[in-house]
Write an enzyme that holds these catalytic residues in place. Structure first.
Site, PDB file in Angstrom:
ATOM      1  N   SER A  53       0.666  -0.984  -0.443  1.00  0.00           N
ATOM      2  CA  SER A  53       0.258   0.302  -0.525  1.00  0.00           C
ATOM      3  C   SER A  53       0.632   1.342  -0.268  1.00  0.00           C
ATOM      4  O   SER A  53      -0.210   2.244  -0.692  1.00  0.00           O
ATOM      5  CB  SER A  53      -1.115  -0.075   1.397  1.00  0.00           C
ATOM      6  OG  SER A  53      -1.927  -1.321   1.190  1.00  0.00           O
ATOM      7  N   CYS A 201      -3.304  -4.130  11.910  1.00  0.00           N
ATOM      8  CA  CYS A 201      -4.666  -4.060  11.831  1.00  0.00           C
ATOM      9  C   CYS A 201      -5.252  -4.252  13.565  1.00  0.00           C
ATOM     10  O   CYS A 201      -4.928  -5.615  13.219  1.00  0.00           O
ATOM     11  CB  CYS A 201      -6.114  -4.485  10.924  1.00  0.00           C
ATOM     12  SG  CYS A 201      -7.092  -4.017  11.441  1.00  0.00           S
ATOM     13  N   CYS A 379      -9.941   2.109  11.976  1.00  0.00           N
ATOM     14  CA  CYS A 379     -10.327   0.925  12.111  1.00  0.00           C
ATOM     15  C   CYS A 379     -11.127   0.489  12.201  1.00  0.00           C
ATOM     16  O   CYS A 379     -11.800   0.676  13.046  1.00  0.00           O
ATOM     17  CB  CYS A 379      -9.387   0.001  13.348  1.00  0.00           C
ATOM     18  SG  CYS A 379     -10.081  -1.587  13.841  1.00  0.00           S
TER      19      CYS A 379
END
Length: 450
Positions: A53, A201, A379
């Site tokens: 990413s 995450c 999140c």
């Protein structure tokens, strides 16, 4: 917001994504990057390490800054994945195939793709060494190498994944095993783990727990299931506002949470998981499982361990506000490989990319960077097949919410954002260097207030 307002907004989100997707499809594939058209050079003005990413979004931004021919990306893998989707893949709500695209299709057109692996960094000589022993030099270096999964640090793994009843949403090789284990559940303990290391995450280990609980309810198996979350942490979530909401959900759904429990061994042939109690060293507990979801220990990539650019723990040592390296002014970092004290998410990378773009522009002009990263991360905590709590916060673990509603509440709108809008923004905004996070939207919706 009324229920009608939420439903209306959800419809708009899905319609917006559909229309934009059609527009992108009409562009055709003429703009796709083909690495074989370009011969690799030995020197680049901007060298990007990593095609995940952070690496792809920064290569797109650097292309506009210095020209495609002056930018190269070092990335060994043929496939690029939108990993946040794997939470839904593991719960049967999305297909794994929808999460991946060829790396060649996401590298900006004209940017050189060096299909290799970095084995050594030499920032004093402004060069890196590749797996084929070739050296590439640079004027500016962007390190976006992500982090490394360490299943092998759990005794019995990764070979334990050859057995049924066990899966992990953190790997392309094991995420579908999670869905199979969930479907095959009959009766007993469904255990979900969180390791004693930084992870990417941090909400994902419990997202699959909530989804699994919802699936077992939907299929009439919930009364035969003990849902257990064994986490090495001392709290359910770092931000109290969202922790309070999650604890209410946990209580209402009769989920058992054991804090300071770290998975150290899997006996897959016996369907046993062994945990150490971090509060009482030497004390272990053995749990029988009918389903086990493993979140593996994680750490810096091997190439960063004991590297001149890394801190004592092996993370890339960058300034937490500018993302510029603390020692080497022409070296920069983004994403999971960095020492930034914030949650490692794609949303964090988006916000970091906007700041890093400004930082590099300033350095190229021999100016001091002024744009500062506030630690923004997000999140979307999936709590069911149609509900999400959208956690957004900063370095100080203070909520930094985009929408003018209470995002600690479970909402259908947030689910559609997670399932439909965010993947679209990822492929067509972030990876193309146009999405730098929701800060401008937040400012607009909150009338200029933080």
């Amino acid at each position: 917001m009324s229920n009608m307002g939420v439903v209306s907004t959800c419809f708009c989100v899905r319609s917006f994504v559909h229309v934009l997707r059609l527009g992108v499809q009409k562009m055709g594939y003429s703009q796709l990057h083909t690495a074989s058209r370009y011969a690799a050079k030995n020197h680049y003005e901007v060298l990007v390490l990593g095609g995940g990413s952070g690496g792809i979004t920064m290569s797109a931004r650097m292309k506009r800054k210095v020209g495609a021919a002056n930018v190269a990306v070092v990335e060994p893998h043929e496939k690029h994945y939108y990993q946040p989707m794997w939470t839904l893949v593991g719960a049967g709500a999305k297909q794994l195939s929808a999460s991946g695209r060829p790396t060649a299709s996401v590298i900006p057109s004209g940017v050189h793709w060096i299909k290799s692996r970095v084995t050594e960094l030499d920032p004093d000589k402004n060069c890196v060494r590749l797996a084929d022993d070739k050296k590439i030099s640079y004027k500016y270096l962007i390190i976006a190498l992500g982090l490394q999964l360490h299943y092998e640090k759990i005794k019995g793994l990764p070979e334990g994944f050859n057995y049924p009843k066990i899966g992990s949403n953190y790997s392309v090789h094991t995420v579908e095993k999670t869905w199979k284990a969930l479907q095959d559940f009959k009766e007993g303990n469904a255990i979900f783990t969180f390791p004693n290391t930084p992870v990417k995450c941090g909400g994902a280990p419990q997202k699959i727990m909530y989804l699994s609980e919802a699936y077992l309810r939907k299929t009439g198996k919930r009364s035969k299931a003990n849902i257990i979350f064994n986490t090495s942490l001392g709290s359910i979530f770092t931000v109290q506002k969202y922790a309070n909401s999650l604890l209410e959900i946990i209580k209402s759904r009769n989920i058992v949470v054991n804090y300071k429990h770290n998975l150290i061994e899997v006996r897959a042939d016996k369907q046993e998981a062994v945990f150490e109690n971090l509060d009482t060293p030497g004390v272990t507990e053995v749990y029988q499982y009918e389903m086990l979801h493993v979140t593996p220990p994680m750490g810096p990539p091997d190439v960063l361990m004991d590297s001149p650019v890394s801190d004592a723990a092996g993370w890339l040592d960058v300034d937490k506000e500018t993302l510029q390296h603390k020692k080497y002014p022409n070296v920069f970092g983004i994403g999971d490989c960095t020492s930034l004290p914030t949650s490692k998410t794609a949303a964090a990378i988006a916000a970091q990319s906007a700041v890093l773009d400004k930082t590099i522009s300033s350095v190229m002009k021999s100016q001091l960077p002024t744009k500062k990263y506030d630690g923004y991360t997000s999140c979307p905590i999936v709590t069911g097949y149609n509900r999400v709590i959208l956690a957004e916060f900063d370095y100080n673990s203070q909520p930094l919410e985009t929408l003018p509603i209470d995002q600690s509440k479970e909402r259908l709108l947030m689910y559609y954002m997670k399932a439909d809008l965010m993947p679209f923004l990822y492929w067509n905004g972030l990876l193309k260097g146009y999405w730098g996070g929701p800060a401008p939207i937040r400012k607009l919706l909150h009338l200029g207030l933080k």
